[in-house]
Design a protein around this motif. Structure first.
Motif, PDB file in Angstrom:
ATOM      1  N   GLU A  97      11.360  14.090 -18.120  1.00 33.63           N
ATOM      2  CA  GLU A  97      12.366  14.036 -17.067  1.00 33.63           C
ATOM      3  C   GLU A  97      13.638  13.761 -17.824  1.00 33.63           C
ATOM      4  O   GLU A  97      14.682  14.404 -17.531  1.00 33.63           O
ATOM      5  CB  GLU A  97      12.160  13.338 -15.788  1.00 33.63           C
ATOM      6  N   GLN A  98      13.733  12.657 -18.534  1.00 33.75           N
ATOM      7  CA  GLN A  98      14.872  12.315 -19.130  1.00 33.75           C
ATOM      8  C   GLN A  98      15.589  13.333 -20.151  1.00 33.75           C
ATOM      9  O   GLN A  98      16.648  13.677 -20.207  1.00 33.75           O
ATOM     10  CB  GLN A  98      14.581  10.880 -19.977  1.00 33.75           C
ATOM     11  N   ASP A  99      14.481  14.085 -20.940  1.00 28.48           N
ATOM     12  CA  ASP A  99      14.808  15.216 -21.800  1.00 28.48           C
ATOM     13  C   ASP A  99      15.329  16.146 -21.077  1.00 28.48           C
ATOM     14  O   ASP A  99      16.294  17.074 -21.427  1.00 28.48           O
ATOM     15  CB  ASP A  99      13.715  15.273 -22.768  1.00 28.48           C
ATOM     16  N   PHE A 100      14.739  16.521 -19.968  1.00 27.76           N
ATOM     17  CA  PHE A 100      14.943  17.634 -19.164  1.00 27.76           C
ATOM     18  C   PHE A 100      16.593  17.606 -18.615  1.00 27.76           C
ATOM     19  O   PHE A 100      17.340  18.329 -18.891  1.00 27.76           O
ATOM     20  CB  PHE A 100      14.384  17.540 -17.930  1.00 27.76           C
ATOM     21  N   VAL A 101      17.042  16.298 -18.217  1.00 30.71           N
ATOM     22  CA  VAL A 101      18.498  16.215 -17.889  1.00 30.71           C
ATOM     23  C   VAL A 101      19.170  16.188 -19.101  1.00 30.71           C
ATOM     24  O   VAL A 101      20.249  16.887 -19.000  1.00 30.71           O
ATOM     25  CB  VAL A 101      18.416  14.517 -17.205  1.00 30.71           C
ATOM     26  N   LYS A 102      18.822  15.802 -20.119  1.00 28.84           N
ATOM     27  CA  LYS A 102      19.824  16.018 -21.388  1.00 28.84           C
ATOM     28  C   LYS A 102      19.975  17.377 -21.909  1.00 28.84           C
ATOM     29  O   LYS A 102      21.196  17.580 -22.119  1.00 28.84           O
ATOM     30  CB  LYS A 102      19.157  15.269 -22.786  1.00 28.84           C
ATOM     31  N   HIS A 103      18.942  18.160 -21.679  1.00 30.05           N
ATOM     32  CA  HIS A 103      19.253  19.479 -21.943  1.00 30.05           C
ATOM     33  C   HIS A 103      19.932  20.331 -20.998  1.00 30.05           C
ATOM     34  O   HIS A 103      20.985  21.141 -21.052  1.00 30.05           O
ATOM     35  CB  HIS A 103      17.979  20.244 -22.192  1.00 30.05           C
ATOM     36  N   LEU A 104      19.738  19.896 -19.614  1.00 35.23           N
ATOM     37  CA  LEU A 104      20.739  20.521 -18.655  1.00 35.23           C
ATOM     38  C   LEU A 104      22.082  20.128 -18.803  1.00 35.23           C
ATOM     39  O   LEU A 104      22.861  20.987 -18.668  1.00 35.23           O
ATOM     40  CB  LEU A 104      20.055  19.805 -17.119  1.00 35.23           C
ATOM     41  N   ILE A 105      22.367  19.031 -19.146  1.00 34.40           N
ATOM     42  CA  ILE A 105      23.984  18.440 -19.306  1.00 34.40           C
ATOM     43  C   ILE A 105      24.543  19.307 -20.336  1.00 34.40           C
ATOM     44  O   ILE A 105      25.496  19.829 -20.618  1.00 34.40           O
ATOM     45  CB  ILE A 105      23.785  17.040 -19.670  1.00 34.40           C
TER      46      ILE A 105
END
Length: 99
Positions: A47-55
């Motif tokens: 989930e944290q990696d997902f957020v980084k890629h969305l940003i």
């Protein structure tokens, strides 16, 4: 500092609770304010990696769903299952994660 709202996990149910929320009444001046009021668990690494890629996608100017999906795939970020993203799988993942 707590990483998630432990009381919120108790409310995660497909049907409403019939109990009155005993011991959850807030007394002014005695409320424990949590940084993460709406988070029922600590985010996973995925989930944290997902957020980084969305940003990263949004920072590059992406505004449309199909462009967002393309950006995630170009960045090499895959679904938790290892599959590439589609518009349908992205939508389903957002529903699953509750966003």
């Amino acid at each position: 500092m707590k990483q998630f709202n432990e009381k919120l996990a108790n409310w995660m149910s497909p049907s409403p609770s019939k109990e009155a929320g005993i011991n959850n009444i807030q007394i002014p001046g005695q409320v424990e304010h949590l940084v993460w009021q709406t988070r029922y668990k600590k985010p996973t690494v995925y989930e944290q990696d997902f957020v980084k890629h969305l940003i990263q996608a949004f920072a590059s100017g992406v505004t449309e769903l199909n462009d967002l999906v393309d950006s995630l795939n170009r960045q090499g970020f895959r679904r938790e299952s290892g599959e590439v993203w589609t518009m349908q799988s992205f939508t389903e993942e957002m529903q699953r994660l509750g966003y």
